[in-house]
Scaffold this motif. Structure first.
Motif, PDB file in Angstrom:
ATOM      1  N   ALA A  40       0.786  -1.418  -0.039  1.00 50.70           N
ATOM      2  CA  ALA A  40       0.010   0.025   0.097  1.00 50.70           C
ATOM      3  C   ALA A  40       0.796   1.196   0.192  1.00 50.70           C
ATOM      4  O   ALA A  40       0.609   2.228  -0.735  1.00 50.70           O
ATOM      5  CB  ALA A  40      -0.843  -0.164   1.076  1.00 50.70           C
ATOM      6  N   TYR A  41       1.951   1.431   0.719  1.00 53.28           N
ATOM      7  CA  TYR A  41       2.865   2.490   0.893  1.00 53.28           C
ATOM      8  C   TYR A  41       3.510   2.637  -0.515  1.00 53.28           C
ATOM      9  O   TYR A  41       3.703   3.802  -1.275  1.00 53.28           O
ATOM     10  CB  TYR A  41       4.172   2.080   1.753  1.00 53.28           C
ATOM     11  CG  TYR A  41       4.819   3.329   1.606  1.00 53.28           C
ATOM     12  CD1 TYR A  41       4.484   4.568   2.554  1.00 53.28           C
ATOM     13  CD2 TYR A  41       6.147   3.189   1.291  1.00 53.28           C
ATOM     14  CE1 TYR A  41       5.526   5.556   2.681  1.00 53.28           C
ATOM     15  CE2 TYR A  41       6.969   4.154   1.137  1.00 53.28           C
ATOM     16  CZ  TYR A  41       6.643   5.296   1.970  1.00 53.28           C
ATOM     17  OH  TYR A  41       7.700   6.295   1.780  1.00 53.28           O
ATOM     18  N   ARG A  42       3.859   1.444  -1.347  1.00 61.05           N
ATOM     19  CA  ARG A  42       4.430   1.565  -2.451  1.00 61.05           C
ATOM     20  C   ARG A  42       3.525   2.135  -3.557  1.00 61.05           C
ATOM     21  O   ARG A  42       3.832   3.096  -4.498  1.00 61.05           O
ATOM     22  CB  ARG A  42       4.973   0.260  -2.908  1.00 61.05           C
ATOM     23  CG  ARG A  42       6.309  -0.103  -2.353  1.00 61.05           C
ATOM     24  CD  ARG A  42       6.661  -1.148  -3.132  1.00 61.05           C
ATOM     25  NE  ARG A  42       7.914  -1.907  -2.744  1.00 61.05           N
ATOM     26  CZ  ARG A  42       8.253  -2.997  -3.140  1.00 61.05           C
ATOM     27  NH1 ARG A  42       7.600  -3.613  -3.976  1.00 61.05           N
ATOM     28  NH2 ARG A  42       9.456  -3.599  -2.369  1.00 61.05           N
ATOM     29  N   ILE A  43       2.306   1.700  -3.370  1.00 61.54           N
ATOM     30  CA  ILE A  43       1.296   2.279  -4.412  1.00 61.54           C
ATOM     31  C   ILE A  43       0.997   3.867  -3.962  1.00 61.54           C
ATOM     32  O   ILE A  43       1.016   4.417  -5.226  1.00 61.54           O
ATOM     33  CB  ILE A  43      -0.200   1.245  -4.214  1.00 61.54           C
ATOM     34  CG1 ILE A  43       0.298  -0.120  -4.970  1.00 61.54           C
ATOM     35  CG2 ILE A  43      -1.153   2.183  -4.998  1.00 61.54           C
ATOM     36  CD1 ILE A  43      -0.895  -0.907  -4.665  1.00 61.54           C
ATOM     37  N   LEU A  44       0.942   4.235  -2.969  1.00 58.59           N
ATOM     38  CA  LEU A  44       0.727   5.474  -2.728  1.00 58.59           C
ATOM     39  C   LEU A  44       1.926   6.517  -2.890  1.00 58.59           C
ATOM     40  O   LEU A  44       1.739   7.537  -3.567  1.00 58.59           O
ATOM     41  CB  LEU A  44       0.395   5.669  -1.141  1.00 58.59           C
ATOM     42  CG  LEU A  44      -1.000   5.077  -0.486  1.00 58.59           C
ATOM     43  CD1 LEU A  44      -1.178   5.231   0.592  1.00 58.59           C
ATOM     44  CD2 LEU A  44      -2.192   6.025  -1.540  1.00 58.59           C
ATOM     45  N   ALA A  45       3.145   5.831  -2.774  1.00 63.54           N
ATOM     46  CA  ALA A  45       4.206   6.594  -3.082  1.00 63.54           C
ATOM     47  C   ALA A  45       4.439   6.719  -4.650  1.00 63.54           C
ATOM     48  O   ALA A  45       4.853   7.946  -4.995  1.00 63.54           O
ATOM     49  CB  ALA A  45       5.502   5.813  -2.734  1.00 63.54           C
ATOM     50  N   GLN A  46       4.032   5.674  -5.603  1.00 65.36           N
ATOM     51  CA  GLN A  46       3.846   5.876  -6.943  1.00 65.36           C
ATOM     52  C   GLN A  46       3.107   6.945  -7.479  1.00 65.36           C
ATOM     53  O   GLN A  46       3.198   7.627  -8.277  1.00 65.36           O
ATOM     54  CB  GLN A  46       3.579   4.166  -7.507  1.00 65.36           C
ATOM     55  CG  GLN A  46       4.801   3.563  -7.333  1.00 65.36           C
ATOM     56  CD  GLN A  46       4.683   2.177  -7.872  1.00 65.36           C
ATOM     57  OE1 GLN A  46       3.524   1.814  -8.415  1.00 65.36           O
ATOM     58  NE2 GLN A  46       5.492   1.126  -7.989  1.00 65.36           N
ATOM     59  N   ARG A  47       1.930   6.811  -6.948  1.00 64.63           N
ATOM     60  CA  ARG A  47       0.921   7.670  -7.274  1.00 64.63           C
ATOM     61  C   ARG A  47       1.004   9.219  -6.718  1.00 64.63           C
ATOM     62  O   ARG A  47       0.986  10.151  -7.748  1.00 64.63           O
ATOM     63  CB  ARG A  47      -0.595   7.452  -6.303  1.00 64.63           C
ATOM     64  CG  ARG A  47      -1.621   8.126  -6.871  1.00 64.63           C
ATOM     65  CD  ARG A  47      -2.764   7.638  -6.291  1.00 64.63           C
ATOM     66  NE  ARG A  47      -4.074   8.452  -6.691  1.00 64.63           N
ATOM     67  CZ  ARG A  47      -5.130   8.687  -6.012  1.00 64.63           C
ATOM     68  NH1 ARG A  47      -5.313   8.260  -4.942  1.00 64.63           N
ATOM     69  NH2 ARG A  47      -6.078   9.622  -6.599  1.00 64.63           N
ATOM     70  N   LEU A  48       1.748   9.342  -5.780  1.00 63.25           N
ATOM     71  CA  LEU A  48       2.408  10.585  -5.305  1.00 63.25           C
ATOM     72  C   LEU A  48       3.267  11.299  -6.311  1.00 63.25           C
ATOM     73  O   LEU A  48       3.237  12.412  -6.685  1.00 63.25           O
ATOM     74  CB  LEU A  48       2.806  10.663  -3.914  1.00 63.25           C
ATOM     75  CG  LEU A  48       3.448  12.058  -3.386  1.00 63.25           C
ATOM     76  CD1 LEU A  48       2.275  13.019  -3.356  1.00 63.25           C
ATOM     77  CD2 LEU A  48       4.009  11.775  -2.044  1.00 63.25           C
ATOM     78  N   SER A  49       4.118  10.425  -6.665  1.00 58.74           N
ATOM     79  CA  SER A  49       5.307  10.757  -7.632  1.00 58.74           C
ATOM     80  C   SER A  49       4.667  11.034  -9.063  1.00 58.74           C
ATOM     81  O   SER A  49       5.160  12.167  -9.599  1.00 58.74           O
ATOM     82  CB  SER A  49       6.286   9.582  -7.770  1.00 58.74           C
ATOM     83  OG  SER A  49       7.311   9.949  -8.780  1.00 58.74           O
ATOM     84  N   ARG A  50       3.772  10.276  -9.402  1.00 59.53           N
ATOM     85  CA  ARG A  50       3.198  10.619 -10.482  1.00 59.53           C
ATOM     86  C   ARG A  50       2.285  12.030 -10.864  1.00 59.53           C
ATOM     87  O   ARG A  50       2.536  12.722 -11.502  1.00 59.53           O
ATOM     88  CB  ARG A  50       2.208   9.441 -10.967  1.00 59.53           C
ATOM     89  CG  ARG A  50       1.546   9.760 -12.488  1.00 59.53           C
ATOM     90  CD  ARG A  50       0.817   8.358 -12.936  1.00 59.53           C
ATOM     91  NE  ARG A  50      -0.283   8.147 -11.976  1.00 59.53           N
ATOM     92  CZ  ARG A  50      -0.370   6.907 -11.234  1.00 59.53           C
ATOM     93  NH1 ARG A  50       0.456   6.429 -10.959  1.00 59.53           N
ATOM     94  NH2 ARG A  50      -1.475   7.034 -10.317  1.00 59.53           N
ATOM     95  N   LEU A  51       1.611  12.145  -9.586  1.00 61.80           N
ATOM     96  CA  LEU A  51       0.801  13.382  -9.344  1.00 61.80           C
ATOM     97  C   LEU A  51       1.846  14.727  -9.248  1.00 61.80           C
ATOM     98  O   LEU A  51       1.490  15.863  -9.641  1.00 61.80           O
ATOM     99  CB  LEU A  51       0.092  13.558  -8.261  1.00 61.80           C
ATOM    100  CG  LEU A  51      -1.292  12.392  -8.377  1.00 61.80           C
ATOM    101  CD1 LEU A  51      -1.976  12.103  -7.038  1.00 61.80           C
ATOM    102  CD2 LEU A  51      -2.311  12.972  -9.278  1.00 61.80           C
TER     103      LEU A  51
END
Length: 141
Positions: free
Chosen positions: A99-110
């Motif tokens: 979950a942390y990885r998914i959120l970190a990837q999403r934050l990076s993309r945004l």
């Protein structure tokens, strides 16, 4: 896979095998199952998104196989309860890492999208200021 990823994956495999060996040698009441958290935690640095889930599954399997192979010392229900709580902990930790990885990837993309939008708007603003200055110069001439 990058060389450092191969090394980390190999290290995790060696840790799993070592912990399993210790788990099999010690009686049921030992807490060697807690040691499985170490290789699971190391999966945070593996680039494959679902590596924590795979390692959590392996930890759970090895822990219960180790239960069957290790000598008994305490009541069976106590040992099974401890290992069941361990399996739940592995699943929760793997979920949190993924979950942390998914959120970190999403934050990076945004963040990248926001950066691009800021650059575009800055360029638009620069063109608007240039047009205003050009219009002001024409009126003053």
């Amino acid at each position: 896979m990058k060389p450092e990823q191969v090394g980390l994956s190999s290290g995790i495999g060696i840790l799993l095998a070592s912990i399993f060996f210790v788990d099999v040698q010690w009686p049921w009441d030992s807490h060697s199952g807690c040691c499985y958290v170490i290789p699971l935690g190391l999966t945070y640095w593996i680039s494959h998104l679902y590596a924590p889930a795979v390692v959590a599954t392996l930890c759970t399997l090895l822990m219960f196989v180790g239960y069957d192979l290790s000598p008994p010392l305490v009541a069976e229900h106590v040992a099974l309860t401890n290992r069941t709580f361990g399996a739940i902990t592995f699943g929760a930790l793997a979920f949190l890492i993924v979950a942390y990885r998914i959120l970190a990837q999403r934050l990076s993309r945004l963040t990248d999208q926001l950066r691009m939008e800021i650059m575009e708007r800055t360029q638009d603003l620069g063109r608007a200021v240039s047009a205003l200055l050009a219009g002001t110069r024409q009126r003053n001439s």
